[in-house]
Design an enzyme around this catalytic site. Structure first.
Site, PDB file in Angstrom:
ATOM      1  N   GLY A 443     -29.922 -10.756 -11.091  1.00 14.66           N
ATOM      2  CA  GLY A 443     -30.555 -10.602  -9.781  1.00 14.66           C
ATOM      3  C   GLY A 443     -30.512  -9.192  -9.233  1.00 14.66           C
ATOM      4  N   CYS A 527     -11.661  -5.561   0.736  1.00 15.33           N
ATOM      5  CA  CYS A 527     -11.617  -6.537   1.816  1.00 15.33           C
ATOM      6  C   CYS A 527     -13.004  -7.149   1.985  1.00 15.33           C
ATOM      7  CB  CYS A 527     -11.222  -5.854   3.127  1.00 15.33           C
ATOM      8  SG  CYS A 527      -9.590  -5.100   3.045  1.00 15.33           S
ATOM      9  N   ASP A 610     -27.818 -19.146  -6.651  1.00 14.63           N
ATOM     10  CA  ASP A 610     -26.467 -18.767  -7.098  1.00 14.63           C
ATOM     11  C   ASP A 610     -25.408 -19.667  -6.475  1.00 14.63           C
ATOM     12  OD1 ASP A 610     -27.284 -16.567  -8.636  1.00 14.63           O
ATOM     13  OD2 ASP A 610     -27.383 -15.284  -6.859  1.00 14.63           O
ATOM     14  N   GLU A 677     -20.665 -15.905 -16.456  1.00 18.04           N
ATOM     15  CA  GLU A 677     -19.886 -14.784 -16.971  1.00 18.04           C
ATOM     16  C   GLU A 677     -19.120 -15.252 -18.201  1.00 18.04           C
ATOM     17  OE1 GLU A 677     -17.741 -13.015 -13.752  1.00 18.04           O
ATOM     18  OE2 GLU A 677     -16.147 -12.392 -15.098  1.00 18.04           O
ATOM     19  N   HIS A 706     -18.602  -5.467 -15.367  1.00 20.69           N
ATOM     20  CA  HIS A 706     -17.577  -4.886 -14.504  1.00 20.69           C
ATOM     21  C   HIS A 706     -17.128  -3.520 -14.991  1.00 20.69           C
ATOM     22  CE1 HIS A 706     -17.361  -9.227 -13.676  1.00 20.69           C
ATOM     23  NE2 HIS A 706     -17.344  -8.770 -12.441  1.00 20.69           N
TER      24      HIS A 706
HETATM   25  N1  GLN Z   1     -27.760 -12.708  -7.624  1.00 23.46           N
HETATM   26  C1  GLN Z   1     -26.495 -12.093  -7.364  1.00 23.46           C
HETATM   27  C2  GLN Z   1     -26.485 -10.690  -7.939  1.00 23.46           C
HETATM   28  O1  GLN Z   1     -27.105 -10.482  -8.948  1.00 23.46           O
HETATM   29  C3  GLN Z   1     -25.370 -12.873  -7.974  1.00 23.46           C
HETATM   30  C4  GLN Z   1     -24.048 -12.236  -7.721  1.00 23.46           C
HETATM   31  C5  GLN Z   1     -22.859 -13.113  -7.981  1.00 23.46           C
HETATM   32  O2  GLN Z   1     -22.964 -14.149  -8.557  1.00 23.46           O
HETATM   33  N2  GLN Z   1     -21.708 -12.697  -7.552  1.00 23.46           N
HETATM   34  O3  GLN Z   1     -25.824  -9.815  -7.408  1.00 23.46           O
HETATM   35 ZN    ZN Z   2     -21.773 -13.591 -10.970  1.00 24.01          ZN
END
Ligand code: GLN
Ligand code: ZN
Length: 766
Positions: A443, A527, A610, A677, A706
């Site tokens: 996304g 935070c 999501d 993930e 990440h």
């Molecule tokens: N659609 C969101 C993105 O791509 C999904 C992020 C997520 O799952 N934390 O940032």
């Molecule tokens: Zn994600």
């Protein structure tokens, strides 16, 4: 004697996130170590003082941390893997930060310890890594130093420690396996805690708090025996010195209550917010050890609404039938709430009066103690109660009758999408014309400095609406062109207009309030500022249609509409307490459902909803999974998408692959495609998908987003082969792990090129 008040733990990041800033500046090299230490000491002093001023009896110390209290405990017990100590840092903070964040420089190259969610909160702890061959030994003076530091300030604190049981259960060995309680390991663990207790007795501590949240999980006889074997010697070590408070939170301890009673703790902290009825029932059934004070956890540490004193007094009255020794406690550490409502000057007083952040909760503890004290003059009690009653009398907000009707009118059919998934898949294949192993992303694309600056300027009124519009439109177009050039199949608009996947939706929904300063620590210095569900939630206007439609009109590829699901929106907000989570989720589901249908009506053929936080709120006890959560959370998702045409493809995304134990429930969400993930080689979930004959098409992430590292094509091919060994090629999608918003363009595009090249090369061979 006035009723004792106890605070389990206090936020440490600072009213204005001073600790965050000092630490991050230290990392950047702009603040020297001494300065960071000074800021930390000042914050500790001011937090102790605030609690003293509020009249709290048992003020915690050692609840401070530069990063995480579980990591501090690991260091205290000497569980520092050799690769970190080998870096040879002189200052303990440097070793700590290397364990927390990894280290890559002249001294070496080590990754960080793994991070996990702290029970059902959005706080993350570092998983201690213990070498089974190395006994525990006392290796830090942190708790003692902080106790002494507070004493110098004239405050005799109650040191707080993660207890040995919880620590042992959370720790793993170097290969991520649970620790085996060998006699050497357990013996050294006990010996170290005994030494800690003795040291505190010598220093003059009168109370020690051991946090054992792990006790609220399901327990069998072996668990109970292990717990008891740890605490018998520790309790003996207190001799006639310090008293020991066993603190539990995030649920009830019915399974271990008898064992806890038998051990004869000086005090036991029970969570009377979460697991309230079960905890009350077990007290009513088994009574209370006459030696033990019950620390009644009646002030919620995990939500921000004012305490209802009348309800709380009723709870205390029920306890009082079984013991006179009652202290008033926070239900868990106040770490999980923001600092003070006093900083929320943009909200009307009529609004903020309903909130209690950490500082206000101190006042609540005091009030409740005064109310619970039989010696308090009636007039004083009445004044306190009258003020509180006014907050709860009548409806705080006007209810949305139309919405209530809409919910009442829902039928089972609204929760079922037709036709069945297989039949839809055929229709979608024909409509979307995608190749096998379709490629897509999750996304978001890199939120560069430029994007963030533009959003901030627009928010502050420094950029006109039309300029901002043009800016976002340009970002979308160039992102689409880049995706086309890279060769991706299903495109996204890139989410440049969104600051955050929950706040963005909150801002376009009726019923949310936003704070300016209400930050809560999520991990390390990071935070979050969750929005507040203030009233009934409904959609004020289309939220994403304009930009999605714009993107779709600028490319021939399908563009995925991008939404956040109802469960995730609620989990990452402050929910109301006068309404069930189920009801609030249903309201959100209807709002997102309207958006889904509007997206479809403008010609969006693929819509991703999501649910990043779905797994996170799974109850701690397995027996509660369905009855208290999945039985409404999963249908809420179906309610969101059940109205679309068979040809519209519904995707969902989850951030962690840790869902092998709820795999059938994930399938029951009835999405057409799920991405998750999975790039760190989590084969367990691939096995689970295979074993469960999982029906949803799946895109297990093929590389870790990440890290700025660019994966090679060969690596990705290897990863895809692993996936194809377990899952039918027609069921597989190819995508990165998660959204790319925290990444830079420099690594994003080459990485995606490798993804596409790897996919194309494998398509030839299948
Ligand atoms: N659609 C969101 C993105 O791509 C999904 C992020 C997520 O799952 N934390 O940032
Ligand atoms: Zn994600």
């Amino acid at each position: 004697m006035p009723t004792i008040t106890s605070v389990s733990g206090f936020p440490r990041i600072g009213q204005h996130r001073e600790l965050k800033k000092a630490i991050e500046n230290y990392w950047k090299g702009t603040t020297p170590l001494e300065e960071m230490r000074k800021v930390a000491a000042e914050l500790r002093a001011s937090h102790w003082q605030a609690q003293k001023d509020a009249g709290i009896t048992l003020i915690p110390s050692n609840d401070f941390s530069y990063y995480d209290q579980v990591l501090d405990t690991a260091i205290l017990l000497g569980a520092i893997p050799q690769r970190y100590s080998a870096l040879g840092f002189e200052s303990p903070e440097e070793t700590l930060f290397a364990m927390a964040r990894g280290y890559q420089d002249e001294r070496g190259d080590v990754t960080a310890l793994p991070m996990k969610k702290w029970f059902t909160t959005n706080y993350h702890y570092l998983v201690p890594e213990v070498d089974p061959g190395t006994p525990f030994r006392l290796s830090s003076t942190k708790p003692f130093d902080e106790f002494t530091e507070a004493l110098t300030q004239g405050i005799a604190t109650k040191p707080v420690l993660i207890g040995p049981y919880t620590f042992f259960k959370l720790a793993t060995d170097a290969s991520n396996e649970p620790l085996v309680p060998t006699p050497e390991l357990v013996g050294s663990l006990i010996a170290t805690y005994v030494e800690i207790v003795r040291k505190f007795v010598t220093l003059g501590a009168t109370w020690l708090q051991f946090d054992e949240p792990y006790l609220v999980l399901d327990k069998n006889d072996d668990d109970i025996a292990f717990f008891t074997s740890l605490y018998e010697p520790i309790l003996n070590a207190r001799e006639d010195g310090a008293k020991i408070l066993l603190n539990t939170y995030f649920g009830h301890i019915a399974d271990v209550y008898e064992a806890v009673q038998a051990l004869g703790f000086d005090a036991v902290g029970l969570d009377l917010v979460e697991g309230k009825e079960e905890n009350l029932a077990v007290v009513e059934k088994n009574g209370v050890n006459p030696h033990t004070t019950l620390c009644a956890g009646v002030v919620n540490g995990r939500n921000i609404w004012r305490n209802n004193y009348a309800d709380t007094l009723e709870t205390l009255t029920r306890l009082r039938k079984h013991t006179e020794n009652i202290a008033v406690n926070t239900a868990c550490s106040l770490l999980h709430v923001p600092y003070t409502t006093a900083d929320e000057t943009d909200l009307a007083a009529e609004v903020t009066q309903h909130f209690a952040f950490a500082v206000e909760k101190l006042g609540e503890l005091r009030d409740i103690a005064v109310l619970a004290d039989p010696h308090t003059p009636e007039a004083e009690k009445e004044a306190i109660l009258a003020q509180n009653v006014s907050l709860f009398a009548g409806n705080r907000v006007e209810r949305d009758a139309q919405l209530a009707q809409r919910i009442a009118d829902l039928t089972d059919a609204n929760y079922v999408r037709t036709p069945a998934r297989d039949e839809r898949a055929v229709a979608q294949r024909a409509a979307l014309c995608l190749p096998i192993l379709p490629t897509t992303t999750i996304g978001s694309f890199p939120q560069t400095q430029e994007v963030r600056v533009a959003r901030a300027r627009f928010r502050r009124g420094e950029m006109s609406e039309s300029d901002y519009h043009t800016f976002i439109a340009e970002q979308i177009i160039s992102c689409l062109r880049a995706q086309e050039n890279t060769g991706l199949d299903v495109l996204v608009h890139g989410e440049f207009e969104r600051n955050d996947m929950v706040e963005y939706f909150g801002q376009h929904l009726n019923g949310f309030k936003f704070t300016k300063n209400a930050w809560v620590q999520s991990y390390g210095t990071r935070c979050v500022k969750p929005p507040i569900v203030w009233s009934d939630v409904s959609r004020a206007e289309p939220m994403t249609v304009e930009w999605s439609a714009f993107a779709q009109s600028n490319t021939d590829h399908p563009v995925k509409g991008m939404l956040t699901g109802p469960v995730t929106i609620l989990n990452w907000s402050w929910p109301r307490e006068d309404m069930s989570n189920e009801e609030q989720t249903t309201q959100l589901a209807l709002a997102i459902r309207d958006e889904v249908l509007d997206l479809e009506a403008t010609g969006i053929r693929v819509i991703q909803i999501d649910e990043a936080a779905l797994r996170e709120k799974l109850p701690l006890r397995k027996s509660d999974w369905h009855t208290k959560y999945l039985d409404w959370a999963i249908p809420a998702f179906r309610l969101v998408h059940s109205g679309v045409k068979p040809t519209t493809q519904i995707h969902t995304h989850m951030c962690y692959s840790e869902f092998n134990d709820i795999i059938r429930d994930i399938d029951a969400m009835d999405a057409d495609v799920i991405s998750f993930e999975a790039s760190r080689g989590e084969l367990v979930v691939l096995d689970a998908i295979e074993d469960a004959h999982f029906q949803t098409q799946v895109g297990p992430g093929v590389y870790d987003i990440h890290s700025p590292r660019i994966p090679t094509q060969v690596e990705i091919e290897g990863r895809i082969k692993e996936i194809l060994a377990k899952i039918d090629v027609h069921q597989v999608w190819i995508n990165p792990d998660c959204g790319l918003k925290t990444r830079g363009n420099a690594e994003t595009w080459p990485s995606l090129e490798h993804v596409v090249a790897a996919t194309r090369s494998l398509r030839k061979s299948v």
